[in-house]
Design a protein around this motif. Structure first.
Motif, PDB file in Angstrom:
ATOM      1  N   TYR A  30      62.525 -16.871  29.268  1.00  0.00           N
ATOM      2  CA  TYR A  30      63.547 -15.461  29.131  1.00  0.00           C
ATOM      3  C   TYR A  30      62.598 -14.648  28.189  1.00  0.00           C
ATOM      4  CZ  TYR A  30      66.865 -18.605  31.267  1.00  0.00           C
ATOM      5  OH  TYR A  30      68.025 -19.436  31.828  1.00  0.00           O
ATOM      6  N   LEU A  56      60.474 -11.799  28.409  1.00  0.00           N
ATOM      7  CA  LEU A  56      59.908 -11.259  28.794  1.00  0.00           C
ATOM      8  C   LEU A  56      61.313 -10.215  29.609  1.00  0.00           C
ATOM      9  CD1 LEU A  56      56.663 -11.614  30.921  1.00  0.00           C
ATOM     10  CD2 LEU A  56      57.286 -10.488  28.651  1.00  0.00           C
ATOM     11  N   TYR A  57      60.946  -8.885  29.443  1.00  0.00           N
ATOM     12  CA  TYR A  57      62.792  -7.855  29.871  1.00  0.00           C
ATOM     13  C   TYR A  57      62.778  -8.257  31.109  1.00  0.00           C
ATOM     14  CZ  TYR A  57      62.273  -7.061  24.823  1.00  0.00           C
ATOM     15  OH  TYR A  57      62.513  -7.242  23.514  1.00  0.00           O
ATOM     16  N   PRO A  58      63.871  -8.374  31.375  1.00  0.00           N
ATOM     17  CA  PRO A  58      63.725  -8.051  32.909  1.00  0.00           C
ATOM     18  C   PRO A  58      63.820  -6.526  33.151  1.00  0.00           C
ATOM     19  CG  PRO A  58      66.122  -8.645  32.310  1.00  0.00           C
ATOM     20  CD  PRO A  58      64.616  -9.072  31.498  1.00  0.00           C
ATOM     21  N   ARG A  59      63.929  -6.128  34.682  1.00  0.00           N
ATOM     22  CA  ARG A  59      63.916  -4.928  34.644  1.00  0.00           C
ATOM     23  C   ARG A  59      61.980  -3.829  34.103  1.00  0.00           C
ATOM     24  NH1 ARG A  59      69.136  -4.229  36.987  1.00  0.00           N
ATOM     25  NH2 ARG A  59      70.440  -6.380  36.341  1.00  0.00           N
ATOM     26  N   TYR A  60      61.657  -4.687  33.703  1.00  0.00           N
ATOM     27  CA  TYR A  60      60.769  -3.670  32.949  1.00  0.00           C
ATOM     28  C   TYR A  60      59.358  -4.200  33.796  1.00  0.00           C
ATOM     29  CZ  TYR A  60      63.345  -2.053  28.657  1.00  0.00           C
ATOM     30  OH  TYR A  60      64.984  -1.212  28.352  1.00  0.00           O
ATOM     31  N   PHE A  76      57.198  -1.961  24.456  1.00  0.00           N
ATOM     32  CA  PHE A  76      58.662  -2.161  23.799  1.00  0.00           C
ATOM     33  C   PHE A  76      58.521  -2.300  22.528  1.00  0.00           C
ATOM     34  CE2 PHE A  76      63.496  -4.002  22.828  1.00  0.00           C
ATOM     35  CZ  PHE A  76      63.920  -2.950  23.716  1.00  0.00           C
ATOM     36  N   TYR A 131      67.408 -12.709  25.747  1.00  0.00           N
ATOM     37  CA  TYR A 131      66.513 -10.752  25.660  1.00  0.00           C
ATOM     38  C   TYR A 131      66.702 -10.218  24.039  1.00  0.00           C
ATOM     39  CZ  TYR A 131      66.227 -12.023  30.640  1.00  0.00           C
ATOM     40  OH  TYR A 131      65.959 -12.938  32.029  1.00  0.00           O
ATOM     41  N   LYS A 166      69.970  -0.717  25.172  1.00  0.00           N
ATOM     42  CA  LYS A 166      68.710  -1.070  25.978  1.00  0.00           C
ATOM     43  C   LYS A 166      68.331  -2.155  27.486  1.00  0.00           C
ATOM     44  CE  LYS A 166      65.582   1.855  23.105  1.00  0.00           C
ATOM     45  NZ  LYS A 166      65.366   2.765  23.869  1.00  0.00           N
ATOM     46  N   ILE A 167      68.647  -3.124  26.783  1.00  0.00           N
ATOM     47  CA  ILE A 167      68.678  -4.935  26.526  1.00  0.00           C
ATOM     48  C   ILE A 167      70.107  -5.111  28.149  1.00  0.00           C
ATOM     49  CG2 ILE A 167      67.805  -6.851  26.757  1.00  0.00           C
ATOM     50  CD1 ILE A 167      65.526  -4.714  26.452  1.00  0.00           C
ATOM     51  N   PRO A 173      71.791  -2.888  30.936  1.00  0.00           N
ATOM     52  CA  PRO A 173      70.465  -2.803  31.975  1.00  0.00           C
ATOM     53  C   PRO A 173      71.502  -3.307  32.945  1.00  0.00           C
ATOM     54  CG  PRO A 173      69.429  -1.811  30.629  1.00  0.00           C
ATOM     55  CD  PRO A 173      70.875  -2.293  29.180  1.00  0.00           C
ATOM     56  N   GLU A 174      70.934  -5.233  32.284  1.00  0.00           N
ATOM     57  CA  GLU A 174      71.314  -5.919  32.626  1.00  0.00           C
ATOM     58  C   GLU A 174      73.177  -6.482  34.012  1.00  0.00           C
ATOM     59  OE1 GLU A 174      69.208  -9.231  33.659  1.00  0.00           O
ATOM     60  OE2 GLU A 174      68.248  -7.464  33.583  1.00  0.00           O
TER      61      GLU A 174
END
Ligand SMILES: Nc1ncnc2c1ncn2[C@@H]1O[C@H](COP(=O)(O)OP(=O)(O)OP(=O)(O)O)[C@@H](O)[C@H]1O
Ligand SMILES: [Mg+2]
Lengths: 355, 319
Positions: free
Chosen positions: A84, A86-90, A98, B212, B229-230, B233-234
């Motif tokens: 976990y 890394l930022y997902p969706r990026y 970032f 995250y 930001k995190i 969106p999730e």
């Protein structure tokens, strides 16, 4: 880069203590490895340094400054986790950018681009830059996480078992790479692992954590040659140190399992002790004083690891791969008496380390 | 999985498809009926057996939006010729359009009721989901003293049936002057949906690994920035699912709307059936009103369908 100091850190979750009176110092540019079994408090220590968790007691100092009241953002540390991370969706690029886009850093766009590209090149992930992170393999993900940490040039790198989710080969490759990276950057690393091979091969210094207590700090060779208690003796080295209960009698080490070997150290006769001896400090010899039966042979190419049974003791020693041995064969063995480490039987503490 | 099917499996599959079709038809029949009636000429609306083939008309919708009264005398041919197309449709039905002092056609009660429904449902949904998400985040990420009790308390507000609280609410609202106001109804629906939204969103946010956000905190962001930001969106999928639920509940709410609103803030659900009461009802107009009332939920749900499939299974289906 920075100097980190933990002073008398304790942490409890509810009534459950996770860390107890931890004192730790990491020098500028040092690769410090915190080694411990699961639940030992490794992650908790890391989170306290990062500012994600407040210690119940004690102080965290970065460059001599008490940062207890500082938030994670202000401490300027970088964190790499096992998963976990890394930022997902990026995309990979967005992940690397970032930290640089944070308001507290104010890096201008051209600079961001340059730094991202440089880091991507260093870690050989340039071809992945525009990929979404859920399309990466485990190894690529960890490379990107490491990239996200180094792109910032933080004061200290905190890594929580970043390699343990990877397969053996990749782990080995990244281990070397990470170590080289650290040396090139001259960075301060606090690296957490439960893998003693990782600790031994990467650390400038190792701290062994047992149930929330730091039991020994030292260079890998110090810890290997001179473990301060039987716990450390067991957790470092593969195969681990042989630990034999017994006592000293008339200049001989007498094992409870029923054999006697030469002894060179100092110990009062009859005191119950545990003899610790590394497998490579034992040998087979037809004229040796003790006798055992071959129980198992592991061939590792350069050497063999032989498991012997002598009485009810199990002993492991290494021998040349050329030695011909058969299972159940009776052999004679001895040790190098200079290398024997003596532990107090009841407390498990090394007698060499003094009171 | 490339399945190899035996003959009996194929047969079973056909039976299953047939069964699903039949069930679907049964469920869709009332919707078809409403839709068909909304486009029928008035004299075909109540025939027995029902007329299936007909030329669709738009006149029910025209009538729905205009204020009408019975024609006493037929319009002269000149009047008829001078009238705009929509007025002629009304004339054809034996009615005339009611005009104000300056000669402008007056609208019926429906458009404003429909607008009220939209305003109240949209605003209360946004508020309930917004506040619910923040509350759920707090419960999910921080140690809250008595967390379980609070959560139970929040849920318990939904345990009383509306009829039980309707009269006290009415009296309180009268005291505060909130009866028949948009604000009053919005507060009511927001409060009503909030507990639901908190519970749903807590489930969704619990699923998002806190690593995250913590990474973002370490990377130099504030908790707020990390949230927007995190986390947000999730949580999009969960937010969409929660929003659809809240919107449907607010859009369909009948009991409170009936008691708390009269004119200014009246929503469509109490208004539509009130049309039936006066004289000989024009079923085509009522059907047109109902048909339009169906649309927003259908469109909203359709737009969010991708999120819903995951959201409604409460995380059981991932990716
Ligand atoms: N948030 C928490 N709430 C309660 N107990 C916790 C919490 N975090 C950690 N602990 C407890 O504190 C102890 C130390 O946990 P920690 O995560 O630091 O161990 P670790 O050495 O990182 O273990 P692992 O190798 O499994 O990651 C464990 O007993 C754990 O159960
Ligand atoms: Mg851990």
């Amino acid at each position: 880069m920075a100097h980190i100091e933990l002073r008398n850190i304790s942490k409890s979750f509810g009534s459950k203590p996770a860390l107890r009176g931890l004192d730790l110092e990491i020098e500028d540019g040092q690769f410090f490895v915190l080694l411990g079994e699961t639940g030992a408090g490794k992650t908790t220590t890391l989170r306290i340094v990062a500012g994600l968790e407040k210690p119940t007691e004690g102080d965290v100092l970065i460059d001599g400054e008490n940062v207890n009241e500082w938030g994670a953002a202000e401490r300027d540390v970088a964190l790499v986790l096992q998963q976990y991370s890394l930022y997902p969706r990026y995309t990979v690029r967005e992940n690397l950018e970032f930290p640089l886009k944070s308001k507290i850093r104010r890096v201008d766009a051209a600079d961001i681009e340059e730094r991202v590209n440089r880091v991507a090149k260093t870690l050989q992930i340039s071809h992945l830059l525009d990929r979404k992170t859920d399309r990466l393999s485990g190894g690529e993900m960890q490379r990107v996480s490491i990239g996200r940490a180094i792109v910032r040039q933080p004061r200290v790198f905190l890594m929580d078992e970043p390699l343990s989710a990877l397969d053996a080969k990749l782990r080995e490759a990244l281990r070397t790479e990470l170590k080289n990276l650290q040396m090139n950057l001259g960075a301060t690393f606090l690296f957490v692992t439960h893998d003693q091979v990782e600790a031994m091969s990467m650390g400038d210094k190792i701290g062994v954590l047992d149930k929330g207590k730091l039991v020994q700090v030292g260079t890998p060779s110090e810890i290997y040659a001179n473990p301060c208690n039987t716990f450390v003796a067991r957790s470092v080295g593969s195969p681990p140190m042989n630990l034999l209960n017994g006592s000293v009698s008339k200049g001989n080490a007498v094992a409870d399992a029923g054999f006697a070997l030469p002894f060179a150290g100092k110990a009062s006769d009859g005191q119950p002790v545990t003899f610790g001896i590394r497998p490579e400090d034992m040998f087979l010899d037809p004229g040796a004083p003790a006798e055992g039966a071959v129980h198992d042979i592991e061939n590792h190419g350069v050497a063999k690891i032989v498991t012997l049974r002598a009485g009810d003791a199990v002993i492991r020693l290494t021998t040349s791969a050329r030695d011909k041995l058969a299972i159940d064969e009776t052999v004679r063995f001895s040790w190098n008496p200079e290398k024997v480490v003596l532990f107090d039987k009841s407390s498990g503490l090394s007698l060499r380390h003094g009171p | 999985m490339a399945a190899v099917r035996t003959r009996s499996e194929v047969a079973l599959n056909r039976v299953a498809i047939a069964a699903v079709l039949i069930v679907t038809i049964i469920f869709l029949a009332p919707i078809y009926w409403i839709t068909a009636t909304a486009f029928k000429p008035r004299h075909l609306a109540t025939t027995v057996p029902p007329t299936v083939m007909f030329e669709p008309e738009i006149s029910p919708f025209v009538k729905l939006f205009l204020r009408r009264s019975q024609l006493r005398e037929q319009p002269t041919p000149e009047e008829y010729a001078a009238a705009p197309w929509w007025e002629r449709l009304v004339f054809d039905g034996g009615e005339k359009v009611v005009r104000d002092g300056r000669g402008n056609a007056q609208l019926s009660g429906y458009p404003s009721r429909f607008a009220n429904s939209l305003i109240v449902a949209v605003v209360s949904t946004v508020m309930a989901v917004g506040m619910g998400t923040l509350t759920a985040y707090g419960f999910s990420r921080f140690k809250v003293a008595g967390e379980q009790d609070w959560l139970f308390f929040i849920l318990s507000t939904r345990m009383l049936p509306p009829v039980v609280v309707a009269i006290p609410m009415f009296l309180m609202y009268r005291w505060f002057g909130l009866n028949d106001t948009h604000v009053g109804l919005i507060i009511l629906y927001t409060a009503f949906n909030l507990s639901f939204s908190v519970w749903l969103m807590k489930g969704f946010i619990d699923e998002i690994p806190r690593e995250y956000e913590e990474a973002a905190l370490v990377d130099g962001y504030t908790r707020m920035e990390a949230f927007f930001k995190i986390v947000l969106p999730e949580a999009a999928t969960g937010i969409a699912a929660t929003a659809v639920f809240c919107f449907i509940i607010a859009w369909n709410e009948y009991a409170f709307a009936l008691i708390m609103t009269r004119r200014t803030a009246q929503t469509a659900p109490p208004f539509i059936p009130s049309q039936v009461g006066s004289g000989l009802p024009d079923w085509t107009v009522i059907a047109a009103g109902t048909f339009l009332f169906l649309l927003p939920v259908a469109i909203f749900t359709f737009l969010l369908r991708n999120h819903l499939l995951r959201g409604m299974s409460f995380g059981a289906i991932r990716k």
